[in-house]
Design a protein around this motif. Structure first.
Motif, PDB file in Angstrom:
ATOM      1  N   SER A   1       0.620  -1.339   0.592  1.00 54.13           N
ATOM      2  CA  SER A   1      -0.542  -0.104  -0.261  1.00 54.13           C
ATOM      3  C   SER A   1       1.043   1.399   0.500  1.00 54.13           C
ATOM      4  CB  SER A   1      -0.822   0.084   1.666  1.00 54.13           C
ATOM      5  OG  SER A   1      -1.796   0.715   1.245  1.00 54.13           O
TER       6      SER A   1
ATOM      7  N   HIS B   1      -0.922   1.944   6.840  1.00 53.06           N
ATOM      8  CA  HIS B   1      -1.938   1.098   6.611  1.00 53.06           C
ATOM      9  C   HIS B   1      -0.646  -0.206   6.697  1.00 53.06           C
ATOM     10  CE1 HIS B   1      -4.693  -1.658   4.083  1.00 53.06           C
ATOM     11  NE2 HIS B   1      -3.136  -2.875   3.937  1.00 53.06           N
ATOM     12  N   HIS B   2       0.781   0.012   6.850  1.00 53.78           N
ATOM     13  CA  HIS B   2       1.550  -0.883   6.886  1.00 53.78           C
ATOM     14  C   HIS B   2       1.541  -1.145   8.361  1.00 53.78           C
ATOM     15  CE1 HIS B   2       4.044  -0.561   3.245  1.00 53.78           C
ATOM     16  NE2 HIS B   2       3.292   0.107   2.794  1.00 53.78           N
TER      17      HIS B   2
ATOM     18  N   ASN C   1      -5.392  -1.023  12.361  1.00 53.77           N
ATOM     19  CA  ASN C   1      -5.972  -1.376  11.476  1.00 53.77           C
ATOM     20  C   ASN C   1      -6.428  -3.189  11.717  1.00 53.77           C
ATOM     21  OD1 ASN C   1      -5.583   0.642   9.348  1.00 53.77           O
ATOM     22  ND2 ASN C   1      -3.752   0.055   9.935  1.00 53.77           N
TER      23      ASN C   1
ATOM     24  N   ARG D   1      -8.040  -8.934   4.116  1.00 53.73           N
ATOM     25  CA  ARG D   1      -8.425  -7.772   5.179  1.00 53.73           C
ATOM     26  C   ARG D   1      -8.927  -6.586   5.116  1.00 53.73           C
ATOM     27  NH1 ARG D   1      -2.670  -5.403   7.466  1.00 53.73           N
ATOM     28  NH2 ARG D   1      -3.199  -3.028   7.168  1.00 53.73           N
ATOM     29  N   ASP D   2      -9.120  -6.110   3.592  1.00 48.41           N
ATOM     30  CA  ASP D   2     -10.469  -5.552   3.415  1.00 48.41           C
ATOM     31  C   ASP D   2     -11.360  -5.591   3.931  1.00 48.41           C
ATOM     32  OD1 ASP D   2      -8.712  -4.130   1.655  1.00 48.41           O
ATOM     33  OD2 ASP D   2      -9.333  -4.846  -0.319  1.00 48.41           O
TER      34      ASP D   2
ATOM     35  N   THR E   1     -11.279  -4.327   7.513  1.00 51.37           N
ATOM     36  CA  THR E   1     -11.253  -2.975   8.470  1.00 51.37           C
ATOM     37  C   THR E   1     -12.287  -2.654   6.860  1.00 51.37           C
ATOM     38  OG1 THR E   1      -9.417  -2.882   5.771  1.00 51.37           O
ATOM     39  CG2 THR E   1      -8.552  -3.479   7.851  1.00 51.37           C
TER      40      THR E   1
ATOM     41  N   ASN F   1     -12.488  -1.552   4.225  1.00 48.42           N
ATOM     42  CA  ASN F   1     -11.992  -0.309   3.259  1.00 48.42           C
ATOM     43  C   ASN F   1     -12.682  -0.528   1.628  1.00 48.42           C
ATOM     44  OD1 ASN F   1      -9.387   0.844   2.183  1.00 48.42           O
ATOM     45  ND2 ASN F   1      -8.649  -0.826   1.672  1.00 48.42           N
TER      46      ASN F   1
ATOM     47  N   ARG G   1      -8.328   1.949  -2.543  1.00 44.74           N
ATOM     48  CA  ARG G   1      -6.949   1.350  -1.927  1.00 44.74           C
ATOM     49  C   ARG G   1      -6.355   1.601  -2.730  1.00 44.74           C
ATOM     50  NH1 ARG G   1      -6.576  -4.673   0.088  1.00 44.74           N
ATOM     51  NH2 ARG G   1      -3.798  -4.174  -0.933  1.00 44.74           N
TER      52      ARG G   1
ATOM     53  N   ASP H   1      -2.069   1.426  -4.019  1.00 45.46           N
ATOM     54  CA  ASP H   1      -1.158   0.634  -3.592  1.00 45.46           C
ATOM     55  C   ASP H   1       0.298   0.400  -5.444  1.00 45.46           C
ATOM     56  OD1 ASP H   1      -2.867  -1.325  -2.333  1.00 45.46           O
ATOM     57  OD2 ASP H   1      -3.694  -2.307  -3.665  1.00 45.46           O
TER      58      ASP H   1
ATOM     59  N   GLY I   1      -6.175   4.685  12.053  1.00 46.49           N
ATOM     60  CA  GLY I   1      -6.208   3.864  11.327  1.00 46.49           C
ATOM     61  C   GLY I   1      -8.082   3.111  11.235  1.00 46.49           C
ATOM     62  N   ALA I   2      -7.703   1.740  10.906  1.00 49.51           N
ATOM     63  CA  ALA I   2      -8.951   1.275  10.555  1.00 49.51           C
ATOM     64  C   ALA I   2      -9.751   0.845  11.741  1.00 49.51           C
ATOM     65  CB  ALA I   2      -9.323   0.105   9.877  1.00 49.51           C
TER      66      ALA I   2
END
Length: 511
Positions: A251, A256-257, A262, A284-285, A288, A290, A293, A295, A333-334
């Motif tokens: 990402s 996001h890392h 998150n 993962r999406d 979260t 999300n 994205r 990327d 974060g998320a």
């Protein structure tokens, strides 16, 4: 008759946004953090550059050869005007993707970027984009792709369809598209308030709708009302990009890392047990929710050894962007806003409070000297950068070469501040990218270029610009429009600007 817009809205201008994901130093940092080799970016391309702020700012600030296209002639003219003013040499075209990608005189690229475009073009245009990346992206090169996710938009897709349907059928012919969108938003709000089963099944949709009503209409029209609008799952995008020999890198959103911001511990454990990348990213999406994205994809990703990665990271330089006293030690974060460990992060910020470039290795050592493990120190640098407190810095030679070009670009943009608040970013040769500068502060900077030396003079200059357009400024719930009150408020703001902001912009060589 052919529709040259190909279903894309062109009768309302797009916003003047700047996207950090295009900055080569951000590309490098994100990929190195993921353990991947980053290319030396010398040639780059943006497909669908909108008003051209990202491509123009980075072309001026980085010395990279940029090419790009946007099919909207009004946007292309503006972007070309800015490129001419800076003298960056950016080659900006007013072509469709099909025409631009067929040019025989384009170089091969180290970087190709698209922000959002993927979600709002036809399948045929996505095929053109993939073929272009296959032919023109160099081995080791990076594709940046920002797009709407199917998972994050699943509950909202019926709302989007409702807004489109209302805008198309319930307004008189010739009604301004922004007014049609307003009417559609009002109707949708009334509908959801009428206790619909859809609203009960999706309780967050009404809150999202209320947030939409507060957003810029130019942005929302392009986000919601184009003919083509297709959120996609990560796995579907990966399957398409496989045709161009592209592998997922990481990402571009640095926060996001950071898994702790998150994902819950349980979620992290579940993801570690999933060996398939495409399935793992879809999961993962979903974890979260999300919606968008950001990327980096690589044509031939090369894994670095742990020592290679650390050596490359430790050679990078960083600068503190935030006054020391305004650093909050929080990151979002998320999972929401999380508090950072001040015992790790505060020594780093204290060390960088001189607002001078320092290497990753120096910063890391400061944290280690204060008791942080090396891994935690490295993550702290990434987190502070992702939260907007730090930025990577270019080498001194590149800064020196870029400064005359960014000076010309910034002077051109400052002149526009007389008339509009649409542009909120100036170019920094230090970071190789953009620095956020609001309109009032731009007017103060413009006043300085015209020989005004005191905050009182800067405030008076800004007051004249606002008054000439019958505009005022606001502080909290208080508005200032009457000339003397406006002048007093702007002088107050100028004094605050001189004390808190000006010196940092000078360090960034924005002014």
């Amino acid at each position: 008759m052919n529709d040259w817009t190909d279903g894309y809205i062109n009768n309302i201008p797009y916003t003047y946004g700047y996207f950090n994901a295009f900055n080569p130093l951000r590309v490098k940092l994100a990929l190195l953090n993921a353990g991947l080799a980053a290319p030396e970016i010398r040639t780059a391309c943006e497909l669908g550059f909108g008003q051209g702020m990202s491509i123009n700012i980075i072309a001026a600030a980085s010395g990279i050869e940029w090419h790009g296209t946007d099919f909207n002639p009004a946007q292309a003219v503006f972007a070309q005007e800015v490129a001419t003013a800076s003298g960056s040499g950016a080659q900006l075209h007013e072509d469709t993707f099909a025409d631009f990608c067929a040019h025989s005189d384009l170089p091969d690229f180290d970087f190709i970027g698209l922000h959002g475009i993927w979600s709002w073009v036809s399948g045929a245009n996505r095929t053109i984009i993939v073929n272009f990346a296959r032919r023109k992206l160099k081995p080791g090169g990076v594709l940046y792709l920002g797009y709407n996710t199917n998972i994050g938009w699943a509950a909202l897709s019926p709302l989007r369809d409702l807004l489109v349907g209302h805008a198309e059928t319930m307004s008189a012919p010739g009604t301004d598209i922004a007014r049609r969108l307003d009417a559609a938003l009002d109707f949708a709000e009334k509908l959801l308030a009428a206790n619909t089963r859809y609203g009960r099944a999706n309780p967050n949709v009404l809150e999202r709708l209320k947030r939409m009503k507060k957003q810029d209409r130019h942005y929302l029209v392009h986000e919601l009302l184009n003919r083509d609008w297709e959120p996609m799952n990560f796995s579907d995008v990966a399957q398409l990009l496989d045709e161009a020999k592209l592998n997922y890198g990481c990402s571009s959103a640095l926060l996001h890392h950071i898994d702790a911001l998150n994902l819950t511990v349980e979620q992290q454990t579940m993801l570690r047990d999933l060996p398939d990348l495409n399935f793992r990213e879809n999961v993962r999406d979903m974890m979260t929710n999300n919606q968008f994205r950001r990327d980096y994809w690589i044509k031939g990703a090369r894994k670095l050894s742990p020592q290679e990665r650390l050596d490359a990271l430790r050679a990078m330089r960083f600068i503190l962007l935030t006054p020391r006293e305004k650093v909050t030690f929080k990151a979002k974060g998320a999972l929401g806003e999380g508090a950072l460990h001040e015992n790790v992060h505060a020594p780093i910020v204290d060390f960088l409070a001189d607002h001078q470039p320092h290497t990753f290795a120096e910063i890391e050592q400061v944290a280690i000297d204060h008791g942080a493990p090396a891994v935690q120190a490295q993550q702290a640098i990434l987190t502070l950068t992702g939260a907007g407190n730090l930025a990577p810095v270019q080498d001194d030679t590149t800064i020196e070469q870029a400064r005359p070009i960014t000076d010309k670009l910034n002077r051109h943009l400052l002149e526009r501040a007389r008339y509009s608040s649409s542009i909120g970013t100036l170019a920094s040769p230090v970071t190789g990218g953009g620095a956020t500068v609001e309109r009032t502060h731009q007017l103060f900077l413009l006043a300085r270029t015209q020989g005004h030396t005191t905050p009182a003079e800067w405030g008076a200059f800004a007051q004249q610009a606002y008054t000439a357009q019958n505009q005022g400024v606001q502080r909290g719930n208080e508005s200032f429009t009457e000339p003397e009150a406006l002048k007093a408020e702007l002088i107050r703001q100028a004094e605050e600007f001189a004390e808190e902001r000006l010196s940092l912009l000078e360090v960034l060589q924005v002014t």
